[in-house]
Design a protein around this motif. Sequence first.
Motif, short mmCIF file in Angstrom:
data_model
loop_
_atom_site.label_atom_id
_atom_site.label_comp_id
_atom_site.label_asym_id
_atom_site.label_seq_id
_atom_site.Cartn_x
_atom_site.Cartn_y
_atom_site.Cartn_z
N PHE A 66 1.11 -1.69 0.09
CA PHE A 66 0.20 -0.41 -0.12
C PHE A 66 1.26 0.89 -0.12
N GLY A 67 1.84 1.28 -0.83
CA GLY A 67 2.96 2.64 -0.55
C GLY A 67 3.71 3.25 0.54
N ASN A 68 3.96 1.55 1.04
CA ASN A 68 4.93 1.44 2.65
C ASN A 68 5.85 0.49 2.03
N THR A 69 6.79 0.92 2.04
CA THR A 69 7.80 -0.62 2.13
C THR A 69 8.56 -1.04 2.87
N TYR A 70 8.45 -1.94 3.69
CA TYR A 70 8.94 -2.67 4.95
C TYR A 70 9.80 -3.41 4.53
N HIS A 71 11.04 -3.11 6.03
CA HIS A 71 12.09 -4.07 5.36
C HIS A 71 12.36 -5.43 6.18
N ILE A 72 12.29 -6.87 6.38
CA ILE A 72 12.80 -8.36 6.62
C ILE A 72 14.07 -8.08 6.44
N PRO A 73 14.22 -8.33 7.72
CA PRO A 73 15.59 -8.50 8.51
C PRO A 73 16.44 -9.33 8.32
N PRO A 74 17.59 -10.04 8.20
CA PRO A 74 18.05 -11.35 7.13
C PRO A 74 18.11 -12.42 9.36
N LEU A 75 16.60 -13.14 8.74
CA LEU A 75 16.45 -13.91 9.21
C LEU A 75 17.32 -15.35 9.82
N CYS A 76 17.88 -15.40 9.22
CA CYS A 76 19.20 -17.09 8.87
C CYS A 76 20.33 -17.16 10.57
N LYS A 77 20.55 -15.98 10.88
CA LYS A 77 21.35 -15.87 12.24
C LYS A 77 19.86 -15.89 13.83
N LEU A 78 19.02 -16.41 13.07
CA LEU A 78 17.64 -17.61 14.95
C LEU A 78 17.98 -18.72 14.56
N ASN A 79 19.01 -19.24 12.89
CA ASN A 79 19.72 -20.61 13.01
C ASN A 79 20.61 -20.64 13.80
N PRO A 80 20.30 -21.60 15.06
CA PRO A 80 21.48 -22.48 16.04
C PRO A 80 22.45 -22.74 15.25
N LEU A 81 22.65 -23.35 13.73
CA LEU A 81 24.03 -23.30 13.02
C LEU A 81 24.10 -22.73 12.31
N TYR A 82 23.93 -21.54 12.54
CA TYR A 82 24.43 -20.47 11.96
C TYR A 82 25.86 -19.82 11.19
N ASN A 83 26.34 -19.94 12.20
CA ASN A 83 27.79 -20.19 12.42
C ASN A 83 28.43 -20.73 11.79
N GLU A 84 27.93 -22.20 11.76
CA GLU A 84 29.01 -23.49 12.12
C GLU A 84 28.30 -23.78 9.80
N LEU A 85 27.12 -23.43 9.97
CA LEU A 85 27.11 -23.38 7.97
C LEU A 85 27.65 -22.22 7.63
N VAL A 86 28.19 -21.63 7.52
CA VAL A 86 29.05 -20.15 7.47
C VAL A 86 30.19 -20.75 6.72
N GLY A 87 30.33 -21.21 8.14
CA GLY A 87 32.11 -21.75 8.59
C GLY A 87 32.44 -22.58 7.71
N LEU A 88 31.23 -23.99 7.39
CA LEU A 88 31.07 -25.30 6.25
C LEU A 88 31.09 -24.49 5.03
N ARG A 89 30.13 -23.66 4.23
CA ARG A 89 30.64 -22.94 3.04
C ARG A 89 31.92 -22.48 2.69
N PHE A 90 32.76 -21.47 3.25
CA PHE A 90 33.38 -21.04 3.84
C PHE A 90 35.23 -22.33 3.02
N ARG A 91 34.61 -22.98 4.37
CA ARG A 91 35.99 -24.43 3.98
C ARG A 91 35.61 -24.84 2.75
N ALA A 92 34.34 -24.87 2.50
CA ALA A 92 34.00 -25.92 0.98
C ALA A 92 34.60 -24.70 -0.54
N LEU A 93 34.16 -23.23 -0.53
CA LEU A 93 35.06 -22.20 -1.26
C LEU A 93 36.34 -22.06 -1.06
N SER A 94 36.70 -22.34 -0.09
CA SER A 94 38.26 -21.94 0.29
C SER A 94 38.92 -23.25 -0.48
#
Length: 109
Positions: A66-94
């Motif tokens: 309705f003409g207003n912009t609402y921002h939904i923040p990143p919800l991934c940090k609510l994932n209790p394994l977020y940091n570990e999964l990001v680290g795993l992805r980084f190891r795969a990229l490396s």
Amino acid sequence: MATLLHTHDIHSHNHQFVPQKNRGIDLLFPLRRWVDGLAVNNRQIAHWICQVIPCCCPFERDINLFGNTYHIPPLCKLNPLYNELVGLRFRALSYLADVCLEDITPYIC
């Protein structure tokens, strides 16, 4: 005017891990340790990890309503394994970049 000198010896402090009290029991600790211990040493698995784990949170977005912009923040940090999964992805990229000498730009946001 007096000059104040502060010397700081980085080796004089004791940096031992002290568990925090009142945090409760971390039931996901074994799973966290397992994910952190996963070694990426297969090209196909590394590609699969980079495809499955997104480089940025897919839930973050702007919604126009309705003409207003609402921002939904990143919800991934609510994932209790977020940091570990990001680290795993980084190891795969490396692994893909350093060992397989592949171009990883398609996996970078």
